[in-house]
Design a protein around this motif. Structure first.
Motif, PDB file in Angstrom:
ATOM      1  N   UNK A 469       0.844  -1.198   0.000  1.00 62.10           N
ATOM      2  CA  UNK A 469       0.000   0.000   0.000  1.00 62.10           C
ATOM      3  C   UNK A 469       0.877   1.244   0.000  1.00 62.10           C
ATOM      4  N   UNK A 470       0.212   2.374  -0.288  1.00 58.46           N
ATOM      5  CA  UNK A 470       0.931   3.647  -0.172  1.00 58.46           C
ATOM      6  C   UNK A 470       1.082   3.956   1.321  1.00 58.46           C
ATOM      7  N   UNK A 471       2.288   4.375   1.707  1.00 59.71           N
ATOM      8  CA  UNK A 471       2.479   4.752   3.119  1.00 59.71           C
ATOM      9  C   UNK A 471       2.941   6.193   3.168  1.00 59.71           C
ATOM     10  N   UNK A 472       2.087   7.051   3.843  1.00 61.61           N
ATOM     11  CA  UNK A 472       2.404   8.480   3.878  1.00 61.61           C
ATOM     12  C   UNK A 472       2.229   9.020   5.290  1.00 61.61           C
ATOM     13  N   UNK A 473       2.956  10.099   5.555  1.00 63.58           N
ATOM     14  CA  UNK A 473       2.756  10.808   6.823  1.00 63.58           C
ATOM     15  C   UNK A 473       1.613  11.781   6.647  1.00 63.58           C
ATOM     16  N   UNK A 474       0.723  11.834   7.633  1.00 62.70           N
ATOM     17  CA  UNK A 474      -0.419  12.757   7.539  1.00 62.70           C
ATOM     18  C   UNK A 474      -0.590  13.514   8.844  1.00 62.70           C
ATOM     19  N   UNK A 475      -1.287  14.641   8.750  1.00 60.62           N
ATOM     20  CA  UNK A 475      -1.719  15.337   9.958  1.00 60.62           C
ATOM     21  C   UNK A 475      -3.233  15.360   9.949  1.00 60.62           C
ATOM     22  N   UNK A 476      -3.832  14.977  11.075  1.00 58.10           N
ATOM     23  CA  UNK A 476      -5.301  14.974  11.149  1.00 58.10           C
ATOM     24  C   UNK A 476      -5.749  16.393  11.511  1.00 58.10           C
ATOM     25  N   UNK A 477      -6.538  17.032  10.630  1.00 58.44           N
ATOM     26  CA  UNK A 477      -6.993  18.402  10.883  1.00 58.44           C
ATOM     27  C   UNK A 477      -8.204  18.436  11.822  1.00 58.44           C
ATOM     28  N   UNK A 478      -9.159  17.556  11.535  1.00 60.89           N
ATOM     29  CA  UNK A 478     -10.291  17.450  12.470  1.00 60.89           C
ATOM     30  C   UNK A 478     -10.903  16.065  12.340  1.00 60.89           C
ATOM     31  N   UNK A 479     -11.519  15.603  13.424  1.00 64.52           N
ATOM     32  CA  UNK A 479     -12.171  14.293  13.416  1.00 64.52           C
ATOM     33  C   UNK A 479     -11.230  13.173  13.822  1.00 64.52           C
ATOM     34  N   UNK A 480     -11.652  11.940  13.506  1.00 63.00           N
ATOM     35  CA  UNK A 480     -10.947  10.748  13.961  1.00 63.00           C
ATOM     36  C   UNK A 480     -10.700   9.818  12.781  1.00 63.00           C
ATOM     37  N   UNK A 481      -9.419   9.551  12.495  1.00 62.49           N
ATOM     38  CA  UNK A 481      -9.092   8.602  11.425  1.00 62.49           C
ATOM     39  C   UNK A 481      -8.975   7.214  12.053  1.00 62.49           C
ATOM     40  N   UNK A 482      -9.800   6.272  11.557  1.00 58.80           N
ATOM     41  CA  UNK A 482      -9.782   4.931  12.132  1.00 58.80           C
ATOM     42  C   UNK A 482      -9.272   3.917  11.123  1.00 58.80           C
ATOM     43  N   UNK A 483      -8.641   2.893  11.654  1.00 58.16           N
ATOM     44  CA  UNK A 483      -8.124   1.828  10.798  1.00 58.16           C
ATOM     45  C   UNK A 483      -9.277   1.176  10.022  1.00 58.16           C
ATOM     46  N   UNK A 484      -9.000   0.725   8.800  1.00 62.06           N
ATOM     47  CA  UNK A 484      -9.983   0.071   7.924  1.00 62.06           C
ATOM     48  C   UNK A 484     -11.020   1.003   7.317  1.00 62.06           C
ATOM     49  N   UNK A 485     -10.932   2.299   7.650  1.00 61.89           N
ATOM     50  CA  UNK A 485     -11.901   3.239   7.080  1.00 61.89           C
ATOM     51  C   UNK A 485     -11.565   3.472   5.597  1.00 61.89           C
ATOM     52  N   UNK A 486     -12.603   3.898   4.849  1.00 58.15           N
ATOM     53  CA  UNK A 486     -12.424   4.183   3.426  1.00 58.15           C
ATOM     54  C   UNK A 486     -12.043   5.651   3.242  1.00 58.15           C
ATOM     55  N   UNK A 524      -2.317   3.203   3.009  1.00 58.45           N
ATOM     56  CA  UNK A 524      -3.597   3.254   2.280  1.00 58.45           C
ATOM     57  C   UNK A 524      -3.517   2.272   1.121  1.00 58.45           C
ATOM     58  N   UNK A 525      -4.408   1.302   1.151  1.00 55.40           N
ATOM     59  CA  UNK A 525      -4.432   0.291   0.110  1.00 55.40           C
ATOM     60  C   UNK A 525      -5.216   0.812  -1.077  1.00 55.40           C
ATOM     61  N   UNK A 526      -4.619   0.831  -2.260  1.00 49.70           N
ATOM     62  CA  UNK A 526      -5.351   1.298  -3.440  1.00 49.70           C
ATOM     63  C   UNK A 526      -4.552   2.269  -4.295  1.00 49.70           C
ATOM     64  N   UNK A 527      -4.266   3.463  -3.771  1.00 45.37           N
ATOM     65  CA  UNK A 527      -3.678   4.494  -4.644  1.00 45.37           C
ATOM     66  C   UNK A 527      -2.155   4.389  -4.779  1.00 45.37           C
ATOM     67  N   UNK A 528      -1.659   5.114  -5.710  1.00 43.95           N
ATOM     68  CA  UNK A 528      -0.221   5.286  -5.869  1.00 43.95           C
ATOM     69  C   UNK A 528       0.075   6.771  -5.672  1.00 43.95           C
ATOM     70  N   UNK A 529       1.069   7.068  -4.844  1.00 40.45           N
ATOM     71  CA  UNK A 529       1.420   8.473  -4.620  1.00 40.45           C
ATOM     72  C   UNK A 529       1.997   9.025  -5.923  1.00 40.45           C
ATOM     73  N   UNK A 530       1.493  10.188  -6.307  1.00 40.48           N
ATOM     74  CA  UNK A 530       1.924  10.766  -7.578  1.00 40.48           C
ATOM     75  C   UNK A 530       0.876  10.571  -8.649  1.00 40.48           C
ATOM     76  N   UNK A 531      -0.046   9.622  -8.421  1.00 43.38           N
ATOM     77  CA  UNK A 531      -1.135   9.443  -9.401  1.00 43.38           C
ATOM     78  C   UNK A 531      -2.476   9.827  -8.759  1.00 43.38           C
ATOM     79  N   UNK A 532      -3.095   8.877  -8.019  1.00 46.26           N
ATOM     80  CA  UNK A 532      -4.394   9.202  -7.411  1.00 46.26           C
ATOM     81  C   UNK A 532      -4.244  10.201  -6.253  1.00 46.26           C
ATOM     82  N   UNK A 533      -3.118  10.138  -5.562  1.00 45.72           N
ATOM     83  CA  UNK A 533      -2.894  11.102  -4.474  1.00 45.72           C
ATOM     84  C   UNK A 533      -1.515  11.742  -4.596  1.00 45.72           C
TER      85      UNK A 533
END
Ligand code: GDP
Length: 583
Positions: A469-486, A524-533
């Protein structure tokens, strides 16, 4: 007249004392022992009260005390227009002060606008008390030491203060000028009899005032009364103990009695009185009488009384039209009928009066009732409760009733919860807590199964892996990011699915979720950095429309403010395309 108050504060002792003194004072035969009541004639009262009462001042026959313990009897009689409970004594232990049943009794008195006096009982237990058997309060008070008097005063003023908190203006009875406006407090001891003369005097005064205005007993007409208790009696089957407050009842009279279903029409087989001066609650042998006149307590044996209800009206037909009498009984029952809803809890109570009081309390608490009946909790009540769709309504609330053992068993298998209590407001409180618990649990499970809103951003120079999967560093601006979420990304206002979160790490540790403000790396399973994200992209957790609706309409108060903010931004985007999205 009824005596009420908290358990153990001395109701029974006070009645026993009055009865006992009466027996000593007068010829034993003058005290008439009724079913559920004791009549004490005026001349006996005046001799107990001594100088305090001049019989010439009164034109009452005497006082009839309702014996049934607790305030059950009172709720039975109140609002029936039964003259017998037109006045009441509220017993309060001077040391113990106000207790739950004291408050409940006050509430009943308040609702029924019954005049009452307060017997501040057990004054002999004030430390240092020097008893003076059967003395009027003033005499015994004067003979106490300064310290003892002070202690008693303190307790009495606390009771007066409590009464005033409940909205009653009260004072020591000798300072009360107008008993219609103020509640008189009489210090007494049921043990030593001190203050009992005062209590009787005040009672006589009150009865005189209220009864003269409000009732003229018609002693010769067909009897009118109220059922106190329905009891199985050896050799007689089901019998009813009634208080007759008007007219007479005779053997062979046709009577109409309020029942669970239709009014019961039956014929009096026997009128039973306990033998003189026997304690009615323990006495099983009765004396037959041909006729009884008001006011009186009597046991009535008649066929078909199985469905009779405590608190229901009883009327003698005699030379009146049977249908008219049935109609009167129906009308009286209808006036105390509880409004039921399509759905709600099942309520059981010991008498019609207490059922009414329960219904009032539940109405105030906005709890709907599906069925309200007099009687113990039985299996068929469980059947009704178990059909409720809402688990909060799979409940039976029982006031002053027992739970039959087969009902208890059924309740367990049918998942019905039964609450019983002797204090109405405690019962309602217990149920409230139960409902809160269920609601909390329901919300917790909903929250567990619902997508939580979140907005987060990929940090520049934080691509650890391009794809699979794509592995990226992120900052959560608001809310809760949960594992397995879409994860979705908005192109304009059009959400596009990016992939699914397959792992969250915070400082090298695996975690299940990341909250607003956290910096974490996500797979994130699915995208490629530089293409979809791309780095610096704003991403969102996808919220299915159904979840969005629940979050907005039901859980808005439950979720953190930043999560609500993420939700609202998400909704704004969706609704700019479709104004009804998630509504
Ligand atoms: P009820 O539950 O209100 O009917 O209370 P009881 O009449 O059964 O009284 C409860 C307890 O308090 C009994 O042990 C009585 O003996 C005791 N008691 C009642 N009145 C007095 C009193 O005036 N003085 C003392 N010392 N004890 C009392």
């Amino acid at each position: 007249m009824a005596v009420l108050g908290h358990v153990d504060h001395g109701k029974t002792s006070l009645l026993d004392k009055i009865r006992g003194s009466a027996v000593i004072e007068g010829e034993a035969g003058a005290i008439t022992q009724h079913i559920g009541a004791t009549a004490v004639p005026l001349d006996i009262i005046s001799s107990i009260a001594g100088d305090l009462v001049d019989p010439d001042d009164f034109d009452l026959p005497g006082l009839l005390f309702i014996d049934t313990p607790g305030h059950h009897s009172f709720t039975t009689l109140r609002s029936r227009g039964g003259a017998l409970a037109d006045i009441a004594i509220l017993v309060v232990d001077v040391n113990d002060g106000f207790q739950p049943q004291t408050l409940e009794a006050l509430d009943i008195l308040k609702r029924s606008q019954t005049p009452f006096i307060v017997a501040a009982n057990k004054i002999d237990t004030v430390p240092g008390w020097d008893p003076n058997e059967d003395a009027p309060i003033n005499d015994t008070y004067e003979s106490q030491s300064e310290r003892v008097r002070q202690r008693l005063d303190e307790s009495l003023y606390e009771i007066i203060g409590n009464l005033s908190d409940e909205g009653f203006s009260a004072d020591l009875y000798w300072r009360v000028q107008n008993f219609q406006r103020n509640v008189g407090v009489v210090p007494v001891s049921a043990m030593t009899g001190e203050g009992v003369p005062d209590l009787l005097t005040v009672m006589m005064g009150l009865s005189q005032r209220y009864m003269k205005e409000e009732m003229e007993i018609d002693v010769s007409g067909p009897g009118v009364g109220t059922v106190l208790e329905v009891k199985e009696e050896k050799g007689f089957g089901k019998t009813v103990d009634i208080v007759l407050y008007d007219g007479t009842i005779k053997e062979d009279d046709t009577i109409v009695v309020g029942g669970q279903n239709d009014p019961i029409v039956t014929e009096v087989r026997a009128l039973l009185q306990p033998r003189p001066l026997a304690e009615i609650r323990t006495e099983s042998r009765f004396e037959n009488v041909d006729e009884v006149g008001a006011a009186a307590g009597i046991k009535v044996a008649a066929p078909e009384l199985g469905d009779a209800m405590a608190g229901a009206p009883v009327r003698v037909v005699r030379d009146r039209d049977l249908d008219d009498v049935i109609e009167e009984v129906q009308a009286e029952l209808a006036s105390i009928a509880v409004d039921t809803a399509e759905e709600g809890v099942v309520v059981k109570a010991d008498t019609l009066g207490s059922l009414e009081a329960m219904a009032d309390a539940l109405d105030e608490a906005e709890v709907p009732i599906v069925r309200a009946e007099v009687g113990d909790v039985a299996p068929r009540d469980i059947s009704v409760a178990s059909t409720a769709e809402d688990p909060k309504q799979q409940v039976i609330l029982g006031f002053n009733v027992d739970v039959l053992s087969d009902a208890e068993h059924r309740a367990e298998t049918d998942d019905v919860t039964i609450f019983t209590d002797e204090v109405i407001y405690q019962l309602v409180e217990e149920y409230d807590e139960y409902v809160e618990g269920i609601e909390q649990a329901q919300q917790d499970t909903i929250l567990e199964n619902i997508s939580r809103p979140a907005r987060f951003r990929i940090l520049p120079d934080h691509t650890f892996r391009q794809n699979d999967p794509a592995v990226v560093g992120v900052e959560v601006n608001s809310g809760t990011v949960q594992n397995n979420a879409t994860v979705v990304k908005f192109e304009g206002n059009e959400p596009e699915r990016v992939g699914q979160i397959k792992g969250i790490q915070e400082q090298g540790e695996d975690v299940d979720e990341a909250r607003a403000g956290n910096r974490v790396s996500v797979a994130i399973d699915g995208p490629t950095v530089g293409r979809q994200i791309e780095e610096d992209d704003e991403l969102w957790i996808q919220i299915p429309e159904k979840h969005a609706k629940i979050l907005e309409q039901e859980l808005a108060d439950e979720i953190p403010a930043d999560e609500l903010e993420a939700l609202n931004m998400y909704l704004d985007k969706q609704r700019s395309r479709d104004p009804f999205w998630g509504k």
